[in-house]
Write an enzyme that holds these catalytic residues in place. Sequence first.
Site, mmCIF file in Angstrom:
data_model
loop_
_atom_site.group_PDB
_atom_site.id
_atom_site.type_symbol
_atom_site.label_atom_id
_atom_site.label_comp_id
_atom_site.label_asym_id
_atom_site.label_seq_id
_atom_site.Cartn_x
_atom_site.Cartn_y
_atom_site.Cartn_z
ATOM 1 N N SER A 63 -18.353 4.680 4.867
ATOM 2 C CA SER A 63 -19.547 3.813 4.884
ATOM 3 C C SER A 63 -20.248 3.829 6.230
ATOM 4 O O SER A 63 -21.317 3.240 6.387
ATOM 5 C CB SER A 63 -19.124 2.377 4.537
ATOM 6 O OG SER A 63 -18.227 1.889 5.535
ATOM 7 N N ASN B 131 -8.426 8.064 6.722
ATOM 8 C CA ASN B 131 -7.501 7.578 5.700
ATOM 9 C C ASN B 131 -6.055 7.699 6.164
ATOM 10 O O ASN B 131 -5.711 8.609 6.917
ATOM 11 C CB ASN B 131 -7.677 8.365 4.395
ATOM 12 C CG ASN B 131 -9.101 8.262 3.853
ATOM 13 O OD1 ASN B 131 -9.830 7.335 4.198
ATOM 14 N ND2 ASN B 131 -9.505 9.233 3.052
ATOM 15 N N GLU C 76 -23.015 6.718 -2.206
ATOM 16 C CA GLU C 76 -24.347 6.126 -1.963
ATOM 17 C C GLU C 76 -24.660 6.267 -0.482
ATOM 18 O O GLU C 76 -23.760 6.543 0.319
ATOM 19 C CB GLU C 76 -24.339 4.646 -2.371
ATOM 20 C CG GLU C 76 -23.290 3.844 -1.638
ATOM 21 C CD GLU C 76 -22.830 2.610 -2.411
ATOM 22 O OE1 GLU C 76 -23.177 2.456 -3.591
ATOM 23 O OE2 GLU C 76 -22.099 1.820 -1.802
ATOM 24 N N ARG D 149 0.845 -1.213 0.000
ATOM 25 C CA ARG D 149 0.000 0.000 0.000
ATOM 26 C C ARG D 149 0.877 1.259 0.000
ATOM 27 O O ARG D 149 0.540 2.254 -0.634
ATOM 28 C CB ARG D 149 -0.955 -0.024 1.195
ATOM 29 C CG ARG D 149 -1.994 -1.128 1.079
ATOM 30 C CD ARG D 149 -2.896 -1.177 2.281
ATOM 31 N NE ARG D 149 -3.734 0.018 2.357
ATOM 32 C CZ ARG D 149 -4.400 0.350 3.473
ATOM 33 N NH1 ARG D 149 -4.254 -0.400 4.577
ATOM 34 N NH2 ARG D 149 -5.158 1.410 3.505
ATOM 35 N N HIS E 166 -6.627 7.329 12.157
ATOM 36 C CA HIS E 166 -6.201 5.929 12.009
ATOM 37 C C HIS E 166 -4.726 5.806 11.645
ATOM 38 O O HIS E 166 -4.279 4.740 11.216
ATOM 39 C CB HIS E 166 -7.060 5.237 10.949
ATOM 40 C CG HIS E 166 -8.475 5.009 11.396
ATOM 41 N ND1 HIS E 166 -9.477 4.659 10.524
ATOM 42 C CD2 HIS E 166 -9.070 5.089 12.611
ATOM 43 C CE1 HIS E 166 -10.621 4.519 11.188
ATOM 44 N NE2 HIS E 166 -10.395 4.794 12.453
ATOM 45 N N ALA F 290 -17.289 11.981 -5.040
ATOM 46 C CA ALA F 290 -16.736 13.079 -4.223
ATOM 47 C C ALA F 290 -16.145 14.191 -5.085
ATOM 48 O O ALA F 290 -16.296 15.372 -4.766
ATOM 49 C CB ALA F 290 -15.670 12.522 -3.284
ATOM 50 N N ASN G 127 -21.570 11.380 -0.135
ATOM 51 C CA ASN G 127 -21.096 10.015 -0.337
ATOM 52 C C ASN G 127 -21.632 9.479 -1.658
ATOM 53 O O ASN G 127 -22.665 9.938 -2.160
ATOM 54 C CB ASN G 127 -21.576 9.126 0.824
ATOM 55 C CG ASN G 127 -20.649 7.949 1.058
ATOM 56 O OD1 ASN G 127 -19.451 8.113 1.252
ATOM 57 N ND2 ASN G 127 -21.226 6.753 1.005
ATOM 58 N N ASP H 80 -3.641 7.745 3.818
ATOM 59 C CA ASP H 80 -2.888 8.346 2.704
ATOM 60 C C ASP H 80 -2.584 9.812 3.044
ATOM 61 O O ASP H 80 -3.109 10.353 4.010
ATOM 62 C CB ASP H 80 -3.675 8.220 1.376
ATOM 63 C CG ASP H 80 -5.002 8.988 1.375
ATOM 64 O OD1 ASP H 80 -6.057 8.375 1.124
ATOM 65 O OD2 ASP H 80 -4.977 10.217 1.630
HETATM 66 N N1 APR Z 1 -17.013 9.328 -3.996
HETATM 67 C C1 APR Z 1 -17.618 9.331 -2.786
HETATM 68 N N2 APR Z 1 -17.822 8.236 -2.035
HETATM 69 C C2 APR Z 1 -17.360 7.074 -2.527
HETATM 70 C C3 APR Z 1 -16.712 6.967 -3.785
HETATM 71 C C4 APR Z 1 -16.543 8.167 -4.521
HETATM 72 N N3 APR Z 1 -15.940 8.180 -5.712
HETATM 73 N N4 APR Z 1 -16.394 5.668 -3.988
HETATM 74 C C5 APR Z 1 -16.821 4.988 -2.914
HETATM 75 N N5 APR Z 1 -17.411 5.826 -2.034
HETATM 76 C C6 APR Z 1 -18.004 5.512 -0.727
HETATM 77 C C7 APR Z 1 -18.614 4.133 -0.651
HETATM 78 O O1 APR Z 1 -19.973 4.177 -1.082
HETATM 79 C C8 APR Z 1 -18.505 3.841 0.850
HETATM 80 O O2 APR Z 1 -19.670 4.315 1.530
HETATM 81 O O3 APR Z 1 -16.964 5.527 0.223
HETATM 82 C C9 APR Z 1 -17.309 4.659 1.303
HETATM 83 C C10 APR Z 1 -16.096 3.814 1.624
HETATM 84 O O4 APR Z 1 -16.417 2.999 2.725
HETATM 85 P P1 APR Z 1 -15.322 1.985 3.294
HETATM 86 O O5 APR Z 1 -14.704 1.254 2.175
HETATM 87 O O6 APR Z 1 -15.962 1.234 4.412
HETATM 88 O O7 APR Z 1 -14.174 2.949 3.873
HETATM 89 P P2 APR Z 1 -14.187 3.756 5.229
HETATM 90 O O8 APR Z 1 -15.593 4.136 5.613
HETATM 91 O O9 APR Z 1 -13.193 4.834 5.110
HETATM 92 O O10 APR Z 1 -13.641 2.665 6.287
HETATM 93 C C11 APR Z 1 -13.422 3.120 7.605
HETATM 94 O O11 APR Z 1 -12.471 0.990 8.177
HETATM 95 O O12 APR Z 1 -11.190 -0.731 7.438
HETATM 96 C C12 APR Z 1 -11.197 0.342 8.287
HETATM 97 O O13 APR Z 1 -9.394 1.623 9.014
HETATM 98 C C13 APR Z 1 -10.149 1.335 7.882
HETATM 99 O O14 APR Z 1 -10.280 3.746 7.872
HETATM 100 C C14 APR Z 1 -10.943 2.563 7.460
HETATM 101 C C15 APR Z 1 -12.258 2.376 8.193
#
Ligand code: APR
Length: 246
Positions: free
Chosen positions: A190, A104, A216, A69, A121, A232, A214, A106
Amino acid sequence: MRSSGLDGIRPEPGQPIVVLTGAGISKESGLDTFRDADGIWSKVRIEDVATYEAFAHDPRRVHAFYNERRRGLLNPTVQPNAAHRALARLERDWPGQVLVVTQNIDDLHERAGSKNLIHMHGELFKVACEHCRAVLEWREDLSRDMRCPDCSRAAGLRPHVVWFGEMPLEMERIYQALGAAGLFVSIGTSGNVYPAAGFVSEIRAQGTPSIELNLEPSEGTSLFTRAIHGPASQVVPAFVDNLLVR
Ligand code: APR
């Protein structure tokens, strides 16, 4: 039906804004999310790479996961997108404090220009020494035998990333900011992982407006005052333009 504008939730100039971001804000920069169909957790198990137990059991495998990563984030094709840049513009131009709390690891918010930023995180470009507690910038592969540049001891360096079961960083500062916020914005997450997923409930309990931007509806979408769904890189700049117009 919730309206999608800012009428009724626009904060007064001078009121602080707290923005929570998740993996979705970096998706259009080329970084995978976690729980989308093609997400990271569809390819590798959390218990194999993202817990302290996993690291104690098989450090080589955990290092390999984060090395891959880290190399991915160093790829020059991975750049901040319009959403990251819009948040940096909001911080610069909003007449009040803007704090970005990101889940994030990153560095795209920094590279876009955000300064008032908390990585709850941790950060992929940092490592921590379990012996001397140093937290150091680190951009190359990491392995168990490497020595800490500060205390010179081996077998103590780990990614400076908060694993499941560990306490996220700067929680006191985050809750203080939430308590003073005039608006809470959640972008690209999410709503699956606490404590971040619980921020909107804190905000709701204190009567502060909130908006979800978001792709969705998230798990907690019904808790938000407002929701605007779309990529986004489109919805965040439009939101910031709307907020800054006077
Ligand atoms: N624009 C906006 N939202 C988006 C896009 C986009 N282009 N693509 C995906 N998404 C949304 C998805 O619909 C989802 O609701 O981003 C969200 C990503 O959710 P996750 O993959 O669960 O990521 P996140 O919520 O950041 O996870 C939280 O979980 O695994 C741990 O530590 C890790 O920080 C992470 C935490």
